[in-house]
Design a protein around this motif. Structure first.
Motif, PDB file in Angstrom:
ATOM      1  N   VAL A  34       0.859  -1.200   0.000  1.00 51.96           N
ATOM      2  CA  VAL A  34       0.000   0.000   0.000  1.00 51.96           C
ATOM      3  C   VAL A  34       0.882   1.233   0.000  1.00 51.96           C
ATOM      4  O   VAL A  34       1.769   1.361   0.848  1.00 51.96           O
ATOM      5  N   LYS A  35       0.612   2.114  -0.961  1.00 56.23           N
ATOM      6  CA  LYS A  35       1.365   3.381  -1.001  1.00 56.23           C
ATOM      7  C   LYS A  35       0.399   4.520  -0.755  1.00 56.23           C
ATOM      8  O   LYS A  35      -0.655   4.569  -1.392  1.00 56.23           O
ATOM      9  N   ASP A  36       0.747   5.403   0.156  1.00 51.41           N
ATOM     10  CA  ASP A  36       0.026   6.680   0.170  1.00 51.41           C
ATOM     11  C   ASP A  36       1.057   7.762  -0.135  1.00 51.41           C
ATOM     12  O   ASP A  36       2.154   7.450  -0.589  1.00 51.41           O
ATOM     13  N   ARG A  37       0.721   9.024   0.135  1.00 52.88           N
ATOM     14  CA  ARG A  37       1.647  10.083  -0.307  1.00 52.88           C
ATOM     15  C   ARG A  37       3.032   9.945   0.326  1.00 52.88           C
ATOM     16  O   ARG A  37       4.035  10.210  -0.290  1.00 52.88           O
ATOM     17  N   ASN A  38       3.056   9.499   1.595  1.00 49.89           N
ATOM     18  CA  ASN A  38       4.343   9.514   2.303  1.00 49.89           C
ATOM     19  C   ASN A  38       4.887   8.147   2.647  1.00 49.89           C
ATOM     20  O   ASN A  38       6.029   8.032   3.075  1.00 49.89           O
ATOM     21  N   ASN A  39       4.073   7.120   2.529  1.00 48.94           N
ATOM     22  CA  ASN A  39       4.443   5.825   3.105  1.00 48.94           C
ATOM     23  C   ASN A  39       4.289   4.674   2.142  1.00 48.94           C
ATOM     24  O   ASN A  39       3.411   4.707   1.284  1.00 48.94           O
ATOM     25  N   VAL A  40       5.080   3.649   2.332  1.00 50.92           N
ATOM     26  CA  VAL A  40       4.860   2.387   1.619  1.00 50.92           C
ATOM     27  C   VAL A  40       4.854   1.295   2.685  1.00 50.92           C
ATOM     28  O   VAL A  40       5.771   1.214   3.502  1.00 50.92           O
TER      29      VAL A  40
END
Ligand code: BTN
Length: 277
Positions: free
Chosen positions: A235-241
């Motif tokens: 899962v990728k969001d703007r700041n994290n994987v």
């Protein structure tokens, strides 16, 4: 209740006349008013403007035959050519906390997937949170935008886009392996207004379940239609994987992931890649 839903039609039409669109569905909440535009920037933008102007915007639907500035999640462009697809936004004011907004997102994804299944016979499936997939390609999506007050939701714009009769040639060649339409996968022209009414009907049913407080019934319906839980994912969001195993959905509609360390994390938004086992 004055419901008007067309049954699936084998030899469907592709007409999208204002009069038919605006009378396609009248639920107790959703579709009290349906506002039609031939072309618009984005139905989400127009719906939010409408929501600001109206005293009681709950259930108003804004629909367009094409969008010049259609948006997907994470600010991506949503291809919105005329004459072929569905682009619409439902305004809602659920008595939920902003933290629980994911439940409405799941309700919208489930409504779209189950209506596509019933209306076309295609096995539409959901990739968390609400990408609509058919035969491993994306055929639709949901973009929920929220205006909040002090720990309350003032307005939700639930935008739904479905690639209905769009031919593959309408897409840039490099995205054709990943994006599809219902007509491409079924080989049949799909009645857009009938499908539109079917999605609104399902959304009204799911929304009522949510208003009655039965979050688990709603989550179970989403689980029935999803192909994310039980798989190894990234899962990728703007700041994290984050990567791990998708274990379930909690009562706020967030994704529960078991990391390879054994630790459990919950995620509210992001882009999921399902890893082949
Ligand atoms: C996604 O999968 O990224 C979400 C796509 C949502 C597209 C719909 S089309 C109707 C509404 N208006 C918009 O500008 N976007 C949503």
């Amino acid at each position: 209740m004055d419901r008007k839903i067309r049954s699936p039609q084998p030899a469907a039409r592709n007409s999208f006349f204002a009069e038919e669109v605006t009378s396609a569905f009248k639920g107790d909440i959703i579709g009290r008013e349906i506002i039609f535009h031939e072309t618009i920037t984005s139905t989400n933008d127009r719906a939010i403007e409408t929501g600001r102007l109206r005293h009681d915007p709950d259930g108003i639907v804004v629909v367009a035959d094409s969008q010049t500035d259609g948006r997907g999640r994470f600010g991506r462009r949503w291809e919105s050519p005329p004459g072929v697809n569905l682009y619409f936004t439902v305004l809602l004011r659920p008595p939920l906390k902003p933290r629980e907004v994911s439940l409405v997102t799941l309700a919208a994804g489930a409504a779209a997937a189950s209506a596509v299944r019933e209306f076309t016979g295609l096995k539409a499936e959901i990739k968390w949170p609400n990408d609509i997939f058919v035969k491993n390609k994306k055929a639709g999506g949901v973009l929920v935008e929220m205006k909040t007050g002090r720990d309350i939701i003032n307005l939700l714009a639930v935008g739904i886009g479905i690639n209905v009769n769009m031919p593959p040639e309408a897409l840039a060649e490099d995205i054709r392996p990943f994006i599809t339409s219902l007509k491409t996968e079924s080989g049949k022209l799909i009645d857009r207004i009938g499908l539109f009414a079917g999605i609104l009907d399902k959304l009204e049913q799911s929304y009522k379940i949510l208003l009655n407080g039965d979050k688990r019934a709603l989550i179970n319906e989403w689980l029935r239609l999803n192909f994310t839980i039980g798989n190894r994912i990234i899962v990728k969001d703007r700041n994290n994987v984050i990567s791990g195993a998708a274990e379930g959905i909690n009562d706020n509609g967030e994704l529960i992931i078991r990391l390879y360390s054994g630790q459990v994390e919950t995620v509210r938004a992001g882009d999921v890649t399902i890893l082949k086992s």
